[in-house]
Design a protein around this motif. Structure first.
Motif, PDB file in Angstrom:
ATOM      1  N   SER A 137      94.516  19.231  53.364  1.00  0.00           N
ATOM      2  CA  SER A 137      93.758  20.318  52.734  1.00  0.00           C
ATOM      3  C   SER A 137      93.372  21.375  53.756  1.00  0.00           C
ATOM      4  O   SER A 137      93.516  22.584  53.515  1.00  0.00           O
ATOM      5  N   TYR A 187      93.143  18.537  46.742  1.00  0.00           N
ATOM      6  CA  TYR A 187      91.752  18.465  46.301  1.00  0.00           C
ATOM      7  C   TYR A 187      91.591  17.426  45.188  1.00  0.00           C
ATOM      8  O   TYR A 187      90.639  16.641  45.184  1.00  0.00           O
ATOM      9  N   LEU A 203      87.859  16.072  44.364  1.00  0.00           N
ATOM     10  CA  LEU A 203      87.128  17.342  44.343  1.00  0.00           C
ATOM     11  C   LEU A 203      87.639  18.173  43.165  1.00  0.00           C
ATOM     12  O   LEU A 203      88.417  19.116  43.323  1.00  0.00           O
ATOM     13  N   SER A 210      86.984  22.079  43.147  1.00  0.00           N
ATOM     14  CA  SER A 210      87.821  22.771  44.131  1.00  0.00           C
ATOM     15  C   SER A 210      89.271  22.813  43.666  1.00  0.00           C
ATOM     16  O   SER A 210      89.965  23.827  43.834  1.00  0.00           O
ATOM     17  N   ALA A 211      89.749  21.712  43.077  1.00  0.00           N
ATOM     18  CA  ALA A 211      91.118  21.679  42.558  1.00  0.00           C
ATOM     19  C   ALA A 211      91.284  22.680  41.420  1.00  0.00           C
ATOM     20  O   ALA A 211      92.282  23.407  41.349  1.00  0.00           O
ATOM     21  N   ASP A 267      81.777  20.197  42.581  1.00  0.00           N
ATOM     22  CA  ASP A 267      82.392  18.929  42.967  1.00  0.00           C
ATOM     23  C   ASP A 267      81.377  17.794  42.853  1.00  0.00           C
ATOM     24  O   ASP A 267      80.164  18.030  42.820  1.00  0.00           O
TER      25      ASP A 267
END
Length: 323
Positions: free
Chosen positions: A64, A87, A92, A95-96, A166
Motif C-alpha cells: 500500500s 486496502y 480498511l 480507504s478501499a 475505517d
C-alpha cells in the motif's frame, strides 16, 4: 483479479518508460520539463514493481505504501485499483472505497471504460460494509473552525452527513484560531452502521468552552474522583499497616506464644489487630477505586454527564452517575 490489474498497469508504465529511454538525450545536464515528468514515471514504475512483489507474498501494508508513492508520482487508474485491493485485504474498507471511487473517476476521464467497470463493481461490493461517522458541527461556529479526523481536516461539505471511516478508534478534534476547543476519541460502529458525534455549541471566544464540553464530562469527573479515592485508600492502608506492625513489635515484650502477661500487652495486641483490619479494608477500597477509575477513564464515553456521586463504605466503593 489483482494480478490482472497489476499486469495492465505495469504494461502501461513499461511502454512509457521505453519511450522515455529512446527520447531522452544522454548528455543533457538540465532535464527539460518533459524529461522530468518521464523520470517520475520511471520511478513510479519501479515503485509499482516493488509493490507487485510485496503483493505476491501478501505483504499488503508495505505494498500500500509503495502504491501510494507511485500514484503520487504518476497518477493511474490501474495503480488506484491495486491500491484499493490492498486496502480491502487489510480491512480498511473506507480507504478501499475511496481508492476504487477515485479509480473509477480517473478511468472515465482517460477513456479506460474497462477499468471504470471494474472499479464500479468494487464500489458496489463495499457499500453495504462501510462504517460511517456523522460529525454534527456546533451552532454559532466561528469561520475559523477546523474539524480534523485522525489529524486530517474534514471538508466543510462533509460536515453533518455520514462519511465512511475505517475500523478502529478515531481521533476527532475541533479548533478555532489555532486554539483547541474539542477533543475526543470515536470508536467506529459496526459494518453498515452510522455513528454520530456532536461538537458542543460555541459559547464565546475560541478556547473558552467549559471543560465539561472539552471531553472532561461526568464520566471523566467520576474517573478522577475514583482515582483520588483509590490513592487515599491505598495511603490509609499503608499507614495503618505500618502502625499494626509497630504495635505487634511492642506487644512482643508483654506477650508470648500462650498469651499476654499483663493488661498493657492485651491493649497493644488489640490495637495491632484493629490497625491491621483498617489497613486491609483500606487496601481493598483503594484497589477497587483505582480499578473503577481506570475503567471510567479509558472506556468509551457513555454520554454527557448530568450528575456524578462517589460513595465509600466498609470494603466497598460506589460510583453513581446520571447520563
Amino acid at each position: 483479479m489483482l494480478p490482472v490489474l497489476a499486469l495492465v498497469a505495469f504494461a502501461t508504465l513499461c511502454n512509457t518508460s521505453s519511450a522515455w529511454a529512446q527520447a531522452a538525450p544522454p548528455t543533457r545536464v538540465q532535464p527539460a520539463p518533459d524529461d522530468a515528468q518521464r523520470a517520475k514515471q520511471v520511478e513510479a514504475e519501479q515503485l509499482f514493481l516493488r509493490a507487485a512483489a510485496r503483493i505476491d507474498i501478501k505483504d499488503y501494508e508495505v505494498a500500500s505504501t509503495l502504491l501510494e508513492r507511485s500514484q503520487a508520482l504518476d497518477p493511474s487508474s490501474g495503480t488506484l485499483l491495486n491500491l484499493g485491493e490492498c486496502y480491502e485485504q487489510r480491512g480498511l474498507t473506507a480507504s478501499a472505497y475511496a481508492a476504487f471511487s477515485a479509480a473509477r473517476e480517473l478511468a472515465v476521464q482517460t477513456g479506460r471504460t474497462d477499468r471504470a467497470e471494474v472499479a464500479e463493481v468494487r464500489v458496489k461490493r463495499l457499500l453495504p460494509t462501510l462504517r460511517r461517522l456523522t460529525i454534527i458541527s456546533p451552532s454559532h461556529a466561528p469561520p475559523s473552525l477546523v474539524i480534523k479526523l485522525d489529524g486530517k481536516p474534514v471538508e466543510r461539505d462533509k460536515w453533518n452527513q455520514p462519511v465512511p471511516i475505517d475500523p478502529g478508534v478515531h481521533h476527532l478534534e475541533a479548533t478555532a484560531d489555532a486554539q483547541p476547543a474539542y477533543d475526543t476519541r470515536v470508536p467506529a460502529p459496526e459494518p453498515g452502521a452510522v455513528a454520530t458525534v456532536s461538537i458542543p455549541p460555541w459559547t464565546s471566544a475560541p478556547g473558552s468552552m467549559p471543560m465539561s464540553e472539552r471531553g472532561i464530562d461526568g464520566q471523566r469527573v467520576a474517573a478522577i474522583a475514583s482515582g483520588i479515592a483509590g490513592v487515599a485508600g491505598l495511603a490509609t492502608g499503608t499507614v495503618f499497616g505500618l502502625r499494626s506492625q509497630s504495635k505487634h513489635r511492642e506487644s512482643d515484650e508483654h506477650c508470648g506464644p500462650t498469651g499476654c502477661r499483663d493488661a498493657e500487652g492485651v491493649a497493644l495486641m488489640d490495637n495491632a489487630r484493629s490497625a491491621g483490619n483498617v489497613s486491609t479494608v483500606s487496601f481493598v477500597v483503594g484497589g477497587v477505586a483505582c480499578a473503577a477509575a481506570a475503567v471510567l477513564w479509558f472506556a468509551p464515553p457513555f454520554g454527557k454527564g448530568k450528575a456524578t456521586q462517589i460513595g465509600l463504605g466498609p470494603g466497598a466503593i460506589r460510583v453513581a452517575a446520571q447520563w
